[in-house]
Design a protein around this motif. Structure first.
Motif, PDB file in Angstrom:
ATOM      1  N   GLY A  93      42.941  38.747  52.580  1.00 60.97           N
ATOM      2  CA  GLY A  93      44.086  38.304  53.364  1.00 60.97           C
ATOM      3  C   GLY A  93      45.305  38.229  52.474  1.00 60.97           C
ATOM      4  N   ARG A  94      46.446  38.350  53.120  1.00 61.17           N
ATOM      5  CA  ARG A  94      47.660  38.313  52.340  1.00 61.17           C
ATOM      6  C   ARG A  94      48.720  37.573  53.130  1.00 61.17           C
ATOM      7  N   ALA A  95      49.389  36.672  52.456  1.00 57.70           N
ATOM      8  CA  ALA A  95      50.480  35.958  53.125  1.00 57.70           C
ATOM      9  C   ALA A  95      51.768  36.702  52.834  1.00 57.70           C
ATOM     10  N   LEU A 140      42.796  36.321  48.358  1.00 59.55           N
ATOM     11  CA  LEU A 140      43.979  35.845  49.069  1.00 59.55           C
ATOM     12  C   LEU A 140      45.195  36.128  48.205  1.00 59.55           C
ATOM     13  N   GLU A 141      46.062  36.991  48.704  1.00 65.00           N
ATOM     14  CA  GLU A 141      47.232  37.317  47.897  1.00 65.00           C
ATOM     15  C   GLU A 141      48.443  36.523  48.341  1.00 65.00           C
ATOM     16  N   ASP A 142      49.243  36.186  47.368  1.00 65.82           N
ATOM     17  CA  ASP A 142      50.542  35.562  47.620  1.00 65.82           C
ATOM     18  C   ASP A 142      50.467  34.311  48.465  1.00 65.82           C
ATOM     19  N   ILE A 143      49.577  33.411  48.080  1.00 65.75           N
ATOM     20  CA  ILE A 143      49.455  32.207  48.897  1.00 65.75           C
ATOM     21  C   ILE A 143      50.643  31.267  48.760  1.00 65.75           C
ATOM     22  N   LYS A 156      49.772  40.053  38.781  1.00 67.24           N
ATOM     23  CA  LYS A 156      48.660  39.434  39.509  1.00 67.24           C
ATOM     24  C   LYS A 156      47.940  40.458  40.389  1.00 67.24           C
ATOM     25  N   SER A 157      48.719  41.156  41.209  1.00 69.02           N
ATOM     26  CA  SER A 157      48.110  42.088  42.156  1.00 69.02           C
ATOM     27  C   SER A 157      47.388  43.206  41.420  1.00 69.02           C
ATOM     28  N   ARG A 158      47.979  43.643  40.334  1.00 64.18           N
ATOM     29  CA  ARG A 158      47.386  44.729  39.577  1.00 64.18           C
ATOM     30  C   ARG A 158      46.032  44.316  39.007  1.00 64.18           C
TER      31      ARG A 158
HETATM   32 MG   LIG Z   1      51.616  40.729  43.986  1.00 60.61          MG
END
Ligand SMILES: [Mg+2]
Ligand SMILES: Nc1ncnc2c1ncn2[C@@H]1O[C@H](COP(=O)(O)OP(=O)(O)O)[C@@H](O)[C@H]1O
Length: 903
Positions: A241-243, A363-366, A218-220
């Motif tokens: 933003g990142r959780a 928004l990462e890792d919600i 996902k992040s990639r």
């Molecule tokens: Mg990730």
């Protein structure tokens, strides 16, 4: 609109001021040439004693990268100066930049003295020779592109620019320091790009939820998409933003991260600075209105705005603060997408690139996001559908285990759920080959081993390869790499990823392993200085810690993060949550406790003015350290903080934990009662009436034990209110009577003088609550008597909130009793008081009630007027419940007026 835009449209201009010092060896011609090379326009500065050159970037043709080019020009001038002055004794110039919006008539130049120039002249005078100083406005444009440092601690933030960040300075992903090229994912990337373009061309919101388990990529994918967006000609405003698992308990943490990113707010910023940055950010896009909006949202996010004139009167009404903050957040995002609309007209006519700016939110890792943040995101997606916004949220499927409803109500055609599947076998092979491209030939058994164990998960592929390197199967000392076939035949790849990670950890040198374990206790996100604090007994700890962190980074266990929650220390993150878990679980329990206690203390030292927002985390560290009494204290703080920022779920959790860990014993009774009071209030707001009643009973008992009369009274009347909600009016009456009895008894005691005032206010409140109970029981006459008594008492003490509530109550009784003109005057008084308290929610309700009263009275015109005012206000503050109710009443009133069509 369009004509207006042509006569005057705001454009963004970055002004560069170059001050040449007396002994200038740097020739003005050289400076001019550089400015022209970077596309700046030279303007003649006002007469000054000092020789100045000024250049503007942003006209005649505005471009997306104006501020960036301005700074590049400054860096080029700096380099030129340094070349002429190799011994760096004294640089012969000073450079300063500021970005502002100017209203320009197309085809005309900006005035020669703009606010920027008046700002910059004194600013440059104080800057150190040779440096490049930028204001906060410029900084906001370029923060992600240049290395900067914050100058001094003045209340106006200024920054010095050091250098341009290389594009590749992003996290290197891959194995042995080599980035793995992107494999496949073309369809998904195309979908993301298409969604971006949809949002840009339709000028409407698009949301994309990218869903996959850990390590699938996902992040990639988001990083690749981010590259692409950065190269787009559209003007984009980023919010990222990142959780993280560490802050899942911190109310609104993810949204706070989003705004902190945008406005560069650090946890270590002084309160006043953090508030100023937020407010400035809002005003920039919203004008004067931004102030109020920033105060509400800021307060919700934990920046203490309790002194704000907008909030002071309604601090206890956390629900209202929350609702309005949500609404203002929506308005902010709308404003930020229209703010430069008219500038766009100009860009179009002058042939430049441009469109309505698109807001891009990542928004990462919600799946780790707190509930409040998830609610706000939901609110934004649902209410900003007509603004050009692209929201990309990354999540594991586990989010929907916790919040099955989340996102269900998103507008169907604007939201895309994009599941990311593991790589198919051929793509996995391609990835293995890419990772191992320094091998001349990949032996088949090696490739099979990796494919078989990784199940198409890119993260697993990388981890297995790293393990094989660390175990000596793949020898990387020299290029080309080679495979030790004997080792390969001996190696047993653990069947689980955890096993693989454990093997890698075991291969670490002792000192690095210990450091990593200490880091794991701090959390998935950790700070260098906290590590120093944990290992302070060691000599020369600092340098060795730095080296070890370096090595751990090279081994790709951890990543340094850009920007740090605490300004003066570097922040790192375990590259994967699973790494963090495995490492944490490898710490011996006794060690763990010891470290946790130290981390808690370190956090307390760092938290400064905003310690409250860290209280939940500190509580957890103390809990893990076995320091239950301290845990109770900090959970209590966290509960209070969550309550104040209207995050009822978090507040309830924290209060419950605080109560669980609070030691027995009378000396803690007062704290127990405070905790129960907060818990009761939050449960009540969450409509958990039965549980709330239990909490208030417990509060009452604690109050009896503590002999705290005021608290006893509050406990009983709160219980009464809840019982009324539970439709138990008799019980409600009895509880209210308990409250009254206690207040009266206390007032009769001779030594009550210091409390007498507050007791009388609480007595008034109790009488009112009893009045409500009796009214529910149908006893209007007695209810009226009690309401009047309560009003008299609260008026004598000038307790305006209680007074206003009494007037509201009396107004309603009179209305139902068909005494409309009395009702009208009572409601009017209530309205006036609620206005004074700036309680807009109640102002709204009052306007609405008055409209209903008018209608009963037959005055339809006035009814429509009142209700419309109420409705307008309800819209302004985002009160949906009220809007619904009001609309119905408006319909009836209009029907009365004869406007059947409008009804
Ligand atoms: Mg990730
Ligand atoms: N399509 C891909 N091609 C090459 N490497 C990939 C790909 N997807 C993921 N990776 C690599 O695999 C690792 C895990 O991916 P990541 O995006 O962090 O997973 P997630 O965010 O889903 O947990 C990273 O090192 C990443 O660079």
């Amino acid at each position: 609109m369009a004509e207006h835009a042509l006569t005057s449209s705001p454009i963004q201009v970055t002004t560069l001021l170059v001050e040449l010092l007396e002994h200038a060896s740097l020739l003005p011609e050289a400076v001019r040439a550089i400015i022209e090379r970077y596309g700046g326009t030279l303007v003649s500065p006002p007469e000054q004693a000092r020789p100045l050159l000024t250049a503007q970037f942003g006209w005649p043709v505005p471009r997306v990268d104006d501020s960036r080019r301005a700074i590049r020009a400054a860096l080029a001038i700096q380099a030129e100066g340094a070349a002429l002055n190799p011994y760096r004794i004294q640089m012969p110039f000073r450079l300063a930049l500021h970005t502002e919006e100017l209203s320009l008539v197309p085809g005309e130049a900006p005035p020669s003295v703009t606010p920027a120039i008046s700002t910059l002249i004194p600013l440059a005078a104080t800057a150190p020779a040779g440096s490049i100083v930028i204001t906060h406005d410029t900084y906001q444009q370029v923060a992600t592109l240049f290395e900067t440092t914050l100058l001094g601690q003045s209340d106006i933030p200024l920054y010095a620019v050091q250098s341009e960040r290389p594009r590749a300075s992003r996290v290197i992903r891959g194995v042995a320091g080599m980035e793995t090229p992107m494999i496949d994912r073309e369809t998904e990337l195309a979908t993301l790009q298409q969604t971006f373009q949809d949002a840009a061309t339709s000028e409407q919101l698009r949301a994309l939820l990218l869903i996959a388990d850990a390590g699938v990529g996902k992040s990639r994918l988001l990083a690749e998409f981010n590259h692409w967006v950065e190269e787009r000609p559209e003007s984009v405003r980023f919010f990222k933003g990142r959780a993280s698992s560490q802050i899942v308990q911190q109310p609104y943490a993810l949204i706070r991260d989003l705004f902190a990113f945008r406005f560069d707010i650090r946890e270590s910023d002084r309160e006043i600075m953090a508030r100023a940055k937020l407010e400035q950010g809002f005003r920039k896009f919203m004008g004067a209105e931004g102030t109020e909006n920033a105060h509400f949202l800021g307060h919700l996010l934990g920046f203490d705005f309790s002194e704000s004139p907008y909030l002071r009167g309604i601090l206890r009404d956390t629900r209202q603060i929350r609702d309005r903050a949500f609404h203002y957040a929506k308005r902010f995002f709308e404003a930020i997408t229209v703010g430069r609309r008219s500038a766009v007209q100009l860009m179009r006519t002058s042939g430049g690139q441009g469109d309505r700016p698109l807001v891009v939110i990542f928004l990462e890792d919600i799946h780790w996001a707190d509930d409040g943040s998830l609610d706000l995101i939901e609110h934004l997606v649902q209410s900003c559908e007509a603004s050009p916004i692209l929201l990309v949220a990354l999540s594991r499927p586990s989010l929907w285990q916790r919040r099955p409803e989340w996102g269900q109500n998103f507008p169907e055609n604007q939201v895309l759920r994009l599941p990311l599947a593991p790589l198919p076998v051929t793509e996995s092979q391609a990835m293995v080959r890419a990772v191992l491209r320094r091998l001349d030939k990949i032996p088949l058994p090696l490739e099979e081993l990796i494919i078989q164990h990784s199940e198409g998960n890119p993260f697993h592929i990388e981890e297995i390869v790293k393990m094989l390197i660390e175990e000596g199967v793949i020898v990387t000392e020299r290029e080309p790499w080679r495979v030790d076939l004997e080792q390969l035949s001996l190696i047993r790849v653990p069947t689980t990823l955890i096993g693989i990670l454990q093997t890698r950890l075991d291969a670490l040198p002792e000192a690095e392993y210990t450091l990593l374990q200490q880091a794991a206790v701090i959390g998935r996100v950790f700070w260098e200085r906290a590590l120093e604090h944990l290992s302070h007994e060691e000599q020369a700890a600092q340098t060795s810690i730095r080296q070890r962190l370096q090595q751990l980074q090279q081994r790709e266990f951890i990543i340094e993060r850009q920007g740090s929650a605490f300004g003066d220390t570097r922040e790192f993150i375990f590259k994967y949550a699973l790494f963090h878990d495995v490492t944490y679980n490898s710490v011996l329990p006794a060690q763990r406790q010891h470290y946790h206690a130290k981390v808690a203390k370190w956090l307390i030292e760092q938290g400064g003015e905003r310690l409250d927002s860290w209280a939940g985390l500190i509580g957890e560290h103390f809990e893990q350290a076995g320091e239950t009494a301290l845990a109770a204290t900090w959970y209590g703080q966290a509960g209070k903080y969550a309550q104040e920022s209207y995050a009822p779920d978090a507040a309830i959790r924290h209060y419950q934990k605080a109560l669980r860990f609070l030691p027995e014993g009378e000396e803690h009774t007062t704290r127990r009662l405070t905790l129960y009071e907060g818990l009761g209030d939050m449960l009540y707001r969450q409509v958990q009436y039965a549980e709330a009643a239990v909490a208030y009973r417990a509060m009452g008992e604690a109050a009896e034990l503590a002999g705290d009369t005021l608290a006893k009274v509050r406990a009983w009347y709160s219980l009464s209110t809840i019982q009324r909600s539970l439709i138990e009016p008799e019980e409600a009456q009895r509880s209210a009577e308990q409250a009254i009895a206690r207040a009266q008894a206390a007032l009769e005691l001779p030594d009550r003088a210091p409390y007498a005032e507050r007791l009388r206010v609480e007595l008034a409140h109790s009488l009112l609550v009893k009045g409500w109970a009796l009214w529910s029981l149908g006893n209007a006459a007695e209810a009226l008597r009690l309401g009047k008594e309560a009003l008299a008492l609260s008026s004598a003490e000038n307790a305006q909130e209680v007074m206003a509530n009494c007037l509201d109550f009396l107004g309603q009784i009179h209305m139902v009793g068909e005494q409309y003109s009395e009702a009208h005057s009572l409601m009017e008084q209530a309205l006036k008081l609620f206005r004074r308290l700036d309680n807009r929610r109640m102002v709204c309700m009052m306007l609405c009630n008055m409209g209903v009263n008018d209608r009963f009275q037959g005055d339809y015109a006035s009814s429509v007027e009142h209700i419309q005012k109420g409705l307008l206000l309800a819209q302004e503050i985002g009160e949906r419940d009220i809007q619904l109710g009001v609309r119905q009443n408006l319909g009836s009133a209009k029907a009365g007026l004869g406007e059947y069509a409008a009804a």
